[in-house]
Structure formats: structure tokens, C-alpha cells
Scaffold this active site. Sequence first.
Site, short mmCIF file in Angstrom:
data_model
loop_
_atom_site.label_atom_id
_atom_site.label_comp_id
_atom_site.label_asym_id
_atom_site.label_seq_id
_atom_site.Cartn_x
_atom_site.Cartn_y
_atom_site.Cartn_z
CE1 TYR A 146 63.64 -64.37 35.34
CE2 TYR A 146 62.85 -64.92 37.55
CZ TYR A 146 63.12 -63.97 36.57
OH TYR A 146 62.88 -62.64 36.84
CD GLU A 166 56.11 -66.12 29.68
OE1 GLU A 166 56.24 -65.01 29.14
OE2 GLU A 166 55.63 -66.25 30.83
CB THR A 223 62.70 -70.89 38.91
OG1 THR A 223 61.87 -71.88 38.31
CG2 THR A 223 64.13 -71.09 38.47
CG ASP A 241 56.43 -66.08 37.17
OD1 ASP A 241 57.27 -66.84 37.69
OD2 ASP A 241 55.83 -66.38 36.12
CB SER A 242 60.37 -66.10 35.00
OG SER A 242 59.37 -67.07 34.73
CB CYS A 245 56.67 -74.49 37.22
SG CYS A 245 56.82 -73.11 36.05
CB THR A 246 53.68 -69.92 39.23
OG1 THR A 246 54.74 -69.21 38.56
CG2 THR A 246 54.00 -70.07 40.69
CG HIS A 247 54.93 -70.18 33.45
ND1 HIS A 247 55.78 -69.59 34.35
CD2 HIS A 247 54.89 -69.35 32.37
CE1 HIS A 247 56.25 -68.45 33.83
NE2 HIS A 247 55.72 -68.28 32.63
CB CYS A 307 58.83 -67.23 40.21
SG CYS A 307 60.01 -68.07 39.14
N1 DGL Z 1 56.85 -69.59 36.91
C1 DGL Z 1 58.24 -69.97 37.11
C2 DGL Z 1 58.32 -70.98 38.24
O1 DGL Z 1 57.42 -71.09 39.04
C3 DGL Z 1 58.83 -70.39 35.81
C4 DGL Z 1 60.29 -70.42 35.81
C5 DGL Z 1 60.92 -70.19 34.48
O2 DGL Z 1 60.83 -69.09 33.98
O3 DGL Z 1 61.57 -71.13 33.97
O4 DGL Z 1 59.31 -71.66 38.40
#
Ligand code: DGL
Length: 282
Positions: A43, A152, A76, A11-12, A184-186, A74
Amino acid sequence: MTAHQPIGVFDSGLGGLTVLREIRRLLPHENLLYVADSGHAPYGDKPMAAIEARSLAITEFLLDHGAKAIVIACNTATGAAARLLRTRYPVPLVAMEPAVKPAVERTRSGVVGVLATRQTLASHNFSVLLDRVGRGVEVLRQPCPGLVERVEAGDLDGERTRALLAQYLEPLLARGADMLVLGCTHYPYLTPLIQELAGPTVQVLDSGAAVARQVQRRLGEAGLLAPADRVGEELFWTSGNPADMHGLMTRLWESDVVLHRLGTESAPRATRPAGDLVLESV
Ligand code: DGL
């Protein structure tokens, strides 16, 4: 390729841990490699070509460390690179898909809100998904710049996160959305706060568990599920500073993590081809 080799997940940043958690729950015997590209997060506001380049580099890294399958944890990176990675690497590859389908099936108000990064909402994948499953329902797209950075920073319920979320949820709730899709996984780390702000009549959906089931299915089909006589382990890398990241990562993973720096000469290597997570220096 053997069943003993690990699964590579990236992931990012820390968001993919929400997916890794589901994979760990469902597949306790698998060894898992996780790359958090926190040095390049977020990302979501980067050009597609830059996200694609990071995704390629990390996938190469994971394959080089013996990964038998790749999970793009992720949304994105999925939008930017899944098609390319699938054509380039002949391993099972599982990518994200926002839970729009179950949301469309369950909505009573006929209005579904999707929270995601700008790039996910602008991606070809997302348009195709809406064409496929979004008909007959109003699907509202809400980009959420700044939210990934809050996660983050480890701020899951502070004032700044609360204010951003209130701002992003307001238009969706005002239009009557009763399903909120976390694209978004965050964002699953923010589910308690989102639920609190949206109220009990609104359902919050993410796709971590569905992705874990898909990983299980793909490995099963390929005869690559790990033998049931071992306990799986995890190895973590970050392109951020491991000393800075270790505490937050351990907090989110709810267990002490073994965390290495990504992209330095001292990066550890998992031995191949057995895939047991024995480290050797390179
Ligand atoms: N976890 C990423 C997603 O699912 C986050 C993308 C990002 O870093 O902006 O999109």
C-alpha cells in the site's frame, strides 16, 4: 451486535499478523477474521485514494462476515482511511499508531528514528502524532520502500533484506538514534535483524501489544468481550493466491492456517449472528 461475533482484522498483506498475534495472546476466547490484501500490497507507495478504497471494501467484507469490531492492522491504511471508516461504521474501530510516544519518553540520546512507508510518514495522522508527542526530541523519519515486499516474499534475513535495512538504518544510527520505532506492521518480523544491525544499545519498538490492549479496552467498554468458556479460532483470507500464500502464512503464524481466497464467489461466509466460525458457501 453480540459478544459472540468475531473481530475483523486487516492489512495490506502479512504484516498485520504481528498485530493479530498480540490480539490472540491477550484475547484467547475471541474468534478472529483476518484479511491479507496481498494481491494489492504494498500500500505504501499507492495513492491515498486507492488505499482508502481497499480499506472500505475490506471493512465491508469483514462486517458482512459478522465482525463486531474492526482492527486496521496497517499503519498506511490507518493514515489513509481510519477517519473515514470511523465516521461510516458504528462499530468499535482500532487503528495503528507508531510507538513514538514511548520512544520519546525513553530516549537518552534525544534522537528517535521512525521506519515506515512513505505514505505513513506523509500522512496527516503522523504529523498530528509528532505535534502531540514529539516535542523536545529529534524524530527522524526514514521511509523504507521495498521492505514490505521482502517480508511478503518471506525473506526475513536474506542478503537483499539485510542490504536494504543497512541502508535505511545507517543515517539514523549515524545521527545517534537510540530508539527505533517500527511504524509498519510488517517490520516486527525483521526485529531480530534490525536489532543485530543496530546493536545492543538501541531499542526497537512496535505497537502490536498496545493495539491489542486497546482492542480489549474498546470491547470491554462496549460489553462485547467474548465469553470465557470457548477457545477462539481464526479464519484467514487473501487477495493473493491462497496456494502460493499458504506456506508462508503458516510459517509466520506458526500454525497451519485455514486460508481462503478473497473476492471470489466461493469465499466462505461466517454464519451470523452467533459469530461461531461455521462456514457456509455463498
Ligand atoms: N503493514 C503495512 C503498514 O503497517 C504495510 C504497508 C504497505 O503495504 O506498504 O503500513
